[in-house]
Motif scaffolding. Structure first.
Motif, PDB file in Angstrom:
ATOM      1  N   ARG A 116      -9.594  10.648   5.709  1.00 37.46           N
ATOM      2  CA  ARG A 116      -8.603   9.558   4.872  1.00 37.46           C
ATOM      3  C   ARG A 116      -9.786   8.486   4.603  1.00 37.46           C
ATOM      4  O   ARG A 116      -9.835   7.613   4.426  1.00 37.46           O
ATOM      5  CB  ARG A 116      -8.304   9.030   6.451  1.00 37.46           C
ATOM      6  CG  ARG A 116      -7.748   9.916   6.989  1.00 37.46           C
ATOM      7  CD  ARG A 116      -7.123   8.947   8.516  1.00 37.46           C
ATOM      8  NE  ARG A 116      -6.020   7.825   8.494  1.00 37.46           N
ATOM      9  CZ  ARG A 116      -5.848   7.710   9.858  1.00 37.46           C
ATOM     10  NH1 ARG A 116      -5.562   8.158  10.550  1.00 37.46           N
ATOM     11  NH2 ARG A 116      -5.107   6.448  10.276  1.00 37.46           N
ATOM     12  N   TYR A 176      12.150  10.129  -6.709  1.00 33.21           N
ATOM     13  CA  TYR A 176      12.784  10.514  -5.667  1.00 33.21           C
ATOM     14  C   TYR A 176      12.963   9.995  -4.281  1.00 33.21           C
ATOM     15  O   TYR A 176      14.043  10.019  -3.977  1.00 33.21           O
ATOM     16  CB  TYR A 176      13.226  12.304  -5.559  1.00 33.21           C
ATOM     17  CG  TYR A 176      11.975  12.713  -4.390  1.00 33.21           C
ATOM     18  CD1 TYR A 176      11.070  13.746  -4.836  1.00 33.21           C
ATOM     19  CD2 TYR A 176      13.052  12.592  -2.954  1.00 33.21           C
ATOM     20  CE1 TYR A 176      10.301  13.848  -3.791  1.00 33.21           C
ATOM     21  CE2 TYR A 176      12.365  13.727  -2.182  1.00 33.21           C
ATOM     22  CZ  TYR A 176      10.574  13.859  -2.145  1.00 33.21           C
ATOM     23  OH  TYR A 176      10.717  14.937  -1.080  1.00 33.21           O
ATOM     24  N   LYS A 201      -7.979  -0.632   2.565  1.00 27.55           N
ATOM     25  CA  LYS A 201      -6.868  -0.269   2.040  1.00 27.55           C
ATOM     26  C   LYS A 201      -5.218  -0.802   2.301  1.00 27.55           C
ATOM     27  O   LYS A 201      -4.962  -1.061   1.305  1.00 27.55           O
ATOM     28  CB  LYS A 201      -6.221   1.224   2.617  1.00 27.55           C
ATOM     29  CG  LYS A 201      -7.730   2.140   2.707  1.00 27.55           C
ATOM     30  CD  LYS A 201      -7.026   4.105   3.669  1.00 27.55           C
ATOM     31  CE  LYS A 201      -7.750   4.771   3.433  1.00 27.55           C
ATOM     32  NZ  LYS A 201      -7.682   5.900   4.047  1.00 27.55           N
ATOM     33  N   TYR A 240      -2.202  -0.281  11.395  1.00 26.18           N
ATOM     34  CA  TYR A 240      -1.749   1.097  12.634  1.00 26.18           C
ATOM     35  C   TYR A 240      -2.940   1.514  12.893  1.00 26.18           C
ATOM     36  O   TYR A 240      -2.339   1.697  13.602  1.00 26.18           O
ATOM     37  CB  TYR A 240      -0.443   2.218  11.685  1.00 26.18           C
ATOM     38  CG  TYR A 240      -1.209   3.013  10.806  1.00 26.18           C
ATOM     39  CD1 TYR A 240      -2.089   2.800  10.006  1.00 26.18           C
ATOM     40  CD2 TYR A 240       0.320   3.734  10.194  1.00 26.18           C
ATOM     41  CE1 TYR A 240      -2.381   3.916   8.905  1.00 26.18           C
ATOM     42  CE2 TYR A 240       0.196   4.887   9.478  1.00 26.18           C
ATOM     43  CZ  TYR A 240      -0.983   5.078   8.676  1.00 26.18           C
ATOM     44  OH  TYR A 240      -1.654   5.607   8.183  1.00 26.18           O
TER      45      TYR A 240
END
Ligand code: NDP
Length: 323
Positions: A313, A128, A175, A190
């Protein structure tokens, strides 16, 4: 049957593995024996009370398995059908009773039950977001935060399918590599680099058409700075904490920006829309056009560890529980 109950809000230690009665399906409902249940960040918010629910309750809202009983008036489902669902509370359990209209049949020879459980909530979310909340057009540039997460890896793939240039962010090189494997054209670390500066550099100062932000508190403000004129900020989560109240004038000053804070339930509001999103995912999986990374499999009784890993995380892709 066994289920994970939350008797009071708190840390992962409040997740209680208990015996509860097997529920009976009422009119319009079916009981499903679960092959796997999905772990989602919303489960953390409901466990801590950030999203308040009346205690006690059985946590979890995603899974897949086999229909083992149907209630009165259920005609489109039969015992033995393989079905998957998202958005039905009580999925951290061996069995669940769900409204038949929320159950999506799948072909178990094309899609494994674990994969069906893994893709329903995060996959329909990625669907969506890329197809409806901000429907990506060929050639647009988008920024996907937490691109190696459960939703993130699926977002990268679906945004690429729609023809976007995808910039991802991730918390480690490992990652970042996964996000690249899912199609991200560029990935910004980041935690080490200023993602706003990097995004501007990568877009020659122009900025992106849309930021898909699930991280929230630590990324939101800077995200507004990397949008091009009339860009869209789609804030859909709060993994780092909720975004504080905003002054609408900021959206004016930063270039007539659009802002939305969507949720899956509103984008699967009727059966037609639910089937469109879920069956699109199952079709792509069956054709090997969409890959679902199950980054962690835990026993139902070890759900506390799954929550610790997700909040810490430490995870990539999807976490599932096996009863
Ligand atoms: P993820 O697998 O994406 O896990 C969360 C990731 O967020 C972490 O792995 C981490 O990745 C990143 N992150 C950044 N800062 C933090 C922090 N302070 N604490 C924890 N994680 C942090 O989870 P999901 O795929 O299950 O969900 C992603 C987000 O999407 C959640 O916020 C969830 O609520 C939201 N969501 C919203 C829906 C909606 O319809 N609105 C539906 C489904 C999910 P990294 O280390 O790379 O930074």
């Amino acid at each position: 049957m066994k289920a994970i109950r939350v008797n009071e809000n708190g840390g992962p230690e409040v997740l209680s593995y208990e015996d509860v009665e097997v529920p009976e399906p009422g009119p319009g409902e079916a009981r499903v024996r679960l092959a796997a249940s999905g772990v989602n960040f919303i489960d953390v918010y409901q466990r801590t009370g950030l999203y308040p629910l009346e205690t006690p309750f059985t946590l979890g809202q995603e899974g897949a398995g086999e229909v083992e009983a149907v209630g009165e008036g259920v005609e489109e489902l039969s015992v033995g059908d393989h079905v998957a669902f998202a958005g039905v509370m009580g999925a951290y359990a061996e069995q669940i009773v769900a409204p038949a209209e929320r159950l999506v049949p799948f072909n178990v020879t094309l899609v494994e039950a674990r994969v069906a459980a893994a893709v329903m909530l995060q996959g329909m979310t990625a669907h969506y977001l890329t197809h409806s909340a901000f429907p990506i057009e060929e050639g647009q540039t988008v920024l996907v935060h937490a691109a190696a997460g459960g939703v993130g890896l699926l977002m990268c793939q679906l945004a690429k399918m729609r023809g976007a240039y995808v910039i991802g962010t991730a918390g480690s090189e490992e990652k970042a590599e996964l996000a690249r494997g899912a199609g991200a054209d560029e990935v910004i670390l980041y935690t080490e680099q200023d993602f706003a500066e990097e995004t501007k550099r990568l877009t020659s100062g122009e900025g992106v058409h849309c930021v898909y932000d699930s991280v929230g508190k630590t990324t939101f403000d800077k995200g507004l700075d990397v949008l091009r004129l009339r860009g869209h900020m789609v804030l859909y989560g709060a993994s780092s904490g909720p975004v504080p109240p905003q002054d609408p004038q900021v959206f004016n000053q930063k270039g007539s920006l659009f802002f939305t804070r969507p949720k899956l339930a509103d984008y699967t509001a009727n059966r037609e829309e639910l089937l469109w999103r879920a069956q699109s995912l199952f079709t792509w999986i069956g054709q090997n056009n969409l890959s679902v990374r199950i980054g962690g499999t835990y026993k139902l009784s070890e759900v506390d560890q799954a929550h610790r890993d997700l909040e810490g995380r430490k995870t990539t892709g999807k976490l599932i529980l096996i009863p």
